[in-house]
Design a protein around this motif. Structure first.
Motif, PDB file in Angstrom:
ATOM      1  N   HIS A  50       0.821  -1.131   0.156  1.00 46.34           N
ATOM      2  CA  HIS A  50       0.049   0.020   0.054  1.00 46.34           C
ATOM      3  C   HIS A  50       0.806   1.420  -0.114  1.00 46.34           C
TER       4      HIS A  50
ATOM      5  N   ALA B 228       1.725   4.578  -1.256  1.00 45.41           N
ATOM      6  CA  ALA B 228       0.946   5.123  -2.192  1.00 45.41           C
ATOM      7  C   ALA B 228       1.877   5.855  -2.809  1.00 45.41           C
TER       8      ALA B 228
ATOM      9  N   THR C 252       2.818   4.100  -6.568  1.00 44.04           N
ATOM     10  CA  THR C 252       1.819   3.675  -7.525  1.00 44.04           C
ATOM     11  C   THR C 252       1.770   4.093  -8.917  1.00 44.04           C
ATOM     12  N   GLU C 253       2.292   5.418  -9.022  1.00 50.51           N
ATOM     13  CA  GLU C 253       2.374   5.676 -10.503  1.00 50.51           C
ATOM     14  C   GLU C 253       3.610   4.995 -11.350  1.00 50.51           C
TER      15      GLU C 253
ATOM     16  N   ARG D 276       3.716  -1.382  -9.553  1.00 53.11           N
ATOM     17  CA  ARG D 276       2.881  -2.119  -8.793  1.00 53.11           C
ATOM     18  C   ARG D 276       3.334  -2.981  -7.636  1.00 53.11           C
TER      19      ARG D 276
END
Length: 444
Positions: free
Chosen positions: A357, A359, A362-363, A366
């Motif tokens: 997770h 954050a 994420t871009e 994954r």
């Protein structure tokens, strides 16, 4: 044995390690931070930093009553004999160290410091900072000392308690000796000098290590071009006592919270006095090029010399800047991943220190929760961080999950023979690829 009342301002890697370790040496330590939630967690013995031995020292200090945590610097310094400034000094505009946090704390506590107190710059700060801090305090009864840290993430507690040297710089010999006495039980060589020299020691050491790493990365590339073996070359170099074995391992570039920041800061210091530090500038330029070279190497191994990475699925093993830490700051692994993503690659990754997770990732990538899922359907695997558990993976299983049986090992961390027996092609740094006889390239 002298026992002091110590305040530590800031509870990051340096501050928390400093406070916990000084407490373990018998001093009474009060650590301050501006993050109320962090103060509450630390007061309960909850340590979020992944650092071997640190959580245990914190809990031991709390249990013994020698270690405490408070909100705000003003609540920590009133009874302190020595105050350590361990606040962030990030890279600012133009590469210079940003001293905003240091100056803010100094302004907050200057009227609260007890007479005779010693204020210690533990943060990495540019030459002249001790003089600047003394001016901001404006109190002749308070001495300012420079005492740089030499801690490596992943071994910070060990480094603090087993130092190669203690460096203390001050205008006042008495203040310098008081700070040196804090470490008396460690029995380390102690360098007593002026503040400017102490401030420069940290930069000089880190920039030398960065230069050594850039040099070995360049040698690895040369080895690939002439057919030599970088492991044998560095072994032969390392037995020379003038060079030593440390920092001779090639990789995807150097990074972390110190080397990139400190090299830029020293370049800025040199520029401010009209000195063109061409050697150090070449070191940083070489490091940027190394990350780009890793992308070229990965593309060549996975899709061929003229292939495109657009839409190609790659599995990444490791994203933190080094094994043993959960720190992503200036991670060369993450920098390489970002460049791969910019070329259109589809990236999945696993790192034992990171949550799926995260954050901020994420871009780019994954995150998956186990390494075998990273291999599934990938055109190739790329090892970017040298976690020991990656060597123990079932490489036969990994080979069966991969679409393309290629592993690019940017740390020379894996055993090429193990991978070869599993039917995988191994591409390291400074060596020729190891390709099993039955290996057939899988089209992208």
């Amino acid at each position: 044995m002298y026992r002091y009342d110590i305040a530590v301002i800031g509870t990051g890697y340096v501050g928390l390690t400093t406070g916990a370790c000084l407490s373990s040496l018998g001093h009474r330590v009060l650590c301050a931070d501006v993050d109320a939630r962090k103060v509450e967690q630390l007061s309960r013995g909850e340590v979020r930093i992944l650092e071997p031995g640190l959580a245990e020292l914190v809990r031991e200090g709390l249990a013994a009553g020698r270690l405490g945590f408070v909100l705000g610097a003003a609540n920590a310094v009133r009874d302190a004999d020595v105050v350590f400034l361990c606040v962030p000094t990030p890279m600012g505009e133009g590469g210079a160290a940003d001293l905003a946090a240091v100056e803010s704390v100094v302004e907050e506590v200057r009227d609260l410091l007890p007479p005779g107190c010693v204020l210690v710059n533990k943060s990495t700060v540019p030459v002249g900072t001790a003089e600047r801090v003394a001016e901001l305090i404006g109190r002749p009864d308070v001495s300012v000392v420079s005492n740089p840290e030499f801690l490596r993430e992943g071994s910070a507690v060990h480094d603090f308690l087993n130092p190669d040297r203690i460096v203390v710089g001050a205008q006042s010999p008495a203040a310098a000796e008081r700070v040196a006495a804090l470490y008396a039980r460690l029995g380390a060589p102690t360098v007593l000098t002026d503040a400017a020299s102490a401030e420069l020691v940290k930069y000089a050491a880190n920039c030398f290590l960065a230069t050594k790493l850039s040099y070995v990365n360049a040698m690895a590339e040369l080895c690939e071009r002439v057919g030599a073996n970088i492991g044998d070359v560095t072994e032969g170099m390392g037995y020379d006592r003038r060079i030593g074995q440390a920092f001779l391992q090639p990789g995807p570039g150097w990074g972390g919270s110190c080397l990139p920041k400190d090299t830029q800061a020293l370049l800025q210091v040199a520029e401010s006095v009209g000195f063109d530090f061409t050697l150090l500038r070449a070191t940083t330029d070489s490091n940027a090029r190394q990350r780009e070279r890793m992308v070229d190497k990965i593309a060549h191994a996975c899709v061929g010399p003229h292939g495109s990475l657009r839409g190609v699925r790659l599995g990444l093993l490791g994203l933190t800047f080094k094994a043993g830490t959960n720190d992503l700051r200036d991670s060369p692994a993450l920098a390489v991943a970002t460049l791969l993503r910019e070329q259109g690659a589809e990236l999945v990754a696993y790192d034992p220190a990171l949550s799926v997770h995260q954050a901020e990732l994420t871009e780019v990538v994954r995150l998956l929760d186990e390494p075998y899922a990273v291999a599934e359907g990938a055109a190739g695997l790329v090892l970017l961080t040298e976690w020991p558990e990656f060597r123990a993976l079932d490489w036969g299983r990994m080979a069966n999950l991969l679409a393309g049986r290629v592993v690019v090992d940017t740390r020379n961390h894996l055993d090429p023979d193990v991978l070869s027996r599993a039917g995988l092609s191994w591409h390291g740094l400074g060596n020729q690829p190891v390709v099993p006889a039955s290996s057939v390239r899988v089209p992208a």
